[in-house]
Design a protein around this motif. Structure first.
Motif, PDB file in Angstrom:
ATOM      1  N   PHE A   1      -3.514   1.789   6.230  1.00  0.00           N
ATOM      2  CA  PHE A   1      -4.369   0.904   6.926  1.00  0.00           C
ATOM      3  C   PHE A   1      -5.817   1.368   7.239  1.00  0.00           C
ATOM      4  N   ARG A   2      -6.146   2.545   7.203  1.00  0.00           N
ATOM      5  CA  ARG A   2      -7.617   2.901   7.207  1.00  0.00           C
ATOM      6  C   ARG A   2      -8.194   2.595   5.903  1.00  0.00           C
TER       7      ARG A   2
ATOM      8  N   GLY B   1      -4.069  -5.770  -0.483  1.00  0.00           N
ATOM      9  CA  GLY B   1      -3.616  -6.418   0.744  1.00  0.00           C
ATOM     10  C   GLY B   1      -1.976  -6.576   0.616  1.00  0.00           C
TER      11      GLY B   1
ATOM     12  N   TYR C   1       2.264  -0.503  13.533  1.00  0.00           N
ATOM     13  CA  TYR C   1       1.930  -1.050  12.466  1.00  0.00           C
ATOM     14  C   TYR C   1       2.254  -2.119  11.945  1.00  0.00           C
TER      15      TYR C   1
ATOM     16  N   ALA D   1      -7.131   0.003   3.660  1.00  0.00           N
ATOM     17  CA  ALA D   1      -7.092  -1.166   3.262  1.00  0.00           C
ATOM     18  C   ALA D   1      -6.342  -2.452   4.329  1.00  0.00           C
ATOM     19  N   PRO D   2      -6.848  -3.556   4.217  1.00  0.00           N
ATOM     20  CA  PRO D   2      -6.556  -4.290   5.257  1.00  0.00           C
ATOM     21  C   PRO D   2      -5.136  -5.036   4.616  1.00  0.00           C
ATOM     22  N   ILE D   3      -3.990  -4.281   4.605  1.00  0.00           N
ATOM     23  CA  ILE D   3      -2.554  -4.591   4.271  1.00  0.00           C
ATOM     24  C   ILE D   3      -2.056  -5.745   5.236  1.00  0.00           C
ATOM     25  N   GLU D   4      -1.410  -6.577   4.556  1.00  0.00           N
ATOM     26  CA  GLU D   4      -0.916  -7.630   5.331  1.00  0.00           C
ATOM     27  C   GLU D   4       0.483  -8.063   4.825  1.00  0.00           C
TER      28      GLU D   4
ATOM     29  N   ARG E   1       0.166  -5.899  12.186  1.00  0.00           N
ATOM     30  CA  ARG E   1      -0.656  -6.233  11.162  1.00  0.00           C
ATOM     31  C   ARG E   1      -0.058  -7.002   9.931  1.00  0.00           C
TER      32      ARG E   1
ATOM     33  N   PHE F   1      -9.209  -7.191  -1.684  1.00  0.00           N
ATOM     34  CA  PHE F   1      -9.076  -5.885  -1.152  1.00  0.00           C
ATOM     35  C   PHE F   1      -7.344  -5.605  -1.446  1.00  0.00           C
TER      36      PHE F   1
ATOM     37  N   GLN G   1       1.878  -9.904   7.833  1.00  0.00           N
ATOM     38  CA  GLN G   1       2.081 -11.307   8.092  1.00  0.00           C
ATOM     39  C   GLN G   1       3.359 -11.768   7.022  1.00  0.00           C
TER      40      GLN G   1
END
Length: 174
Positions: free
Chosen positions: A81-82, A64, A106, A84-87, A109, A62, A111
């Motif tokens: 963020f809706r 990210g 935000y 994709a699981p952005i890290e 989320r 995905f 890392q």
């Protein structure tokens, strides 16, 4: 999403397997099939995000990791963020919106955060200038309550002085 597209499902599986192998210290090497799928379909799979960001990359199948201006991030974070699981976040233009940015929930989320110095045009002089993070931004970053999950921070080319370093030391932040 992946259930309707066998290629997408395969890509996710390949990237998840590669990530798992890397965590186990095995590393399967560069996967040609995943690369081919990414080359052929990656832009299509990122169609909702690619117009909002300067660059993106896939993590475990995905989107990210994204690169964009900090003001644009603040304006589109809910939508990003809706989708994709952005890290991993690479931001430019942090200084003008630093207070708002480091108050944003935000960031919980994220890392990995990269905020290197960047070139910008000064509208008053029309000269291109090098913009960097300084003491103010370092103090705001140190006081940010939303970065507890941060594992990696890049502030390449910052110009943090004693006040910024003291704020960071007091907060126990990098």
């Amino acid at each position: 999403v992946a259930g309707d597209d066998p290629g997408r499902a395969e890509f996710i599986r390949l990237q998840v397997n590669e990530a798992q192998a890397g965590r186990n210290g095995v590393g399967t090497g560069y996967d040609q099939r995943a690369h081919r799928l990414l080359t052929e379909r990656g832009a299509e799979w990122a169609r909702g995000i690619r117009t909002m960001v300067a660059d993106w990359s896939y993590v475990r199948g995905f989107v990210g990791s994204v690169k964009l201006d900090a003001a644009r991030f603040l304006a589109t974070a809910h939508q990003l963020f809706r989708l994709a699981p952005i890290e991993h976040l690479h931001l430019t233009g942090v200084s003008p919106v630093a207070a708002e940015l480091f108050a944003s929930p935000y960031l919980q989320r994220i890392q990995a955060l990269s905020m290197p110095g960047w070139w910008k045009r000064n509208p008053q002089t029309n000269y291109v200038e090098w913009a960097q993070l300084g003491d103010t931004e370092a103090s705001l970053l140190a006081a940010c309550p939303h970065l507890a999950g941060l594992e990696w921070l890049d502030r390449l080319n910052d110009v943090i002085g004693p006040a910024g370093r003291e704020a960071q030391a007091a907060a126990g932040s990098p």
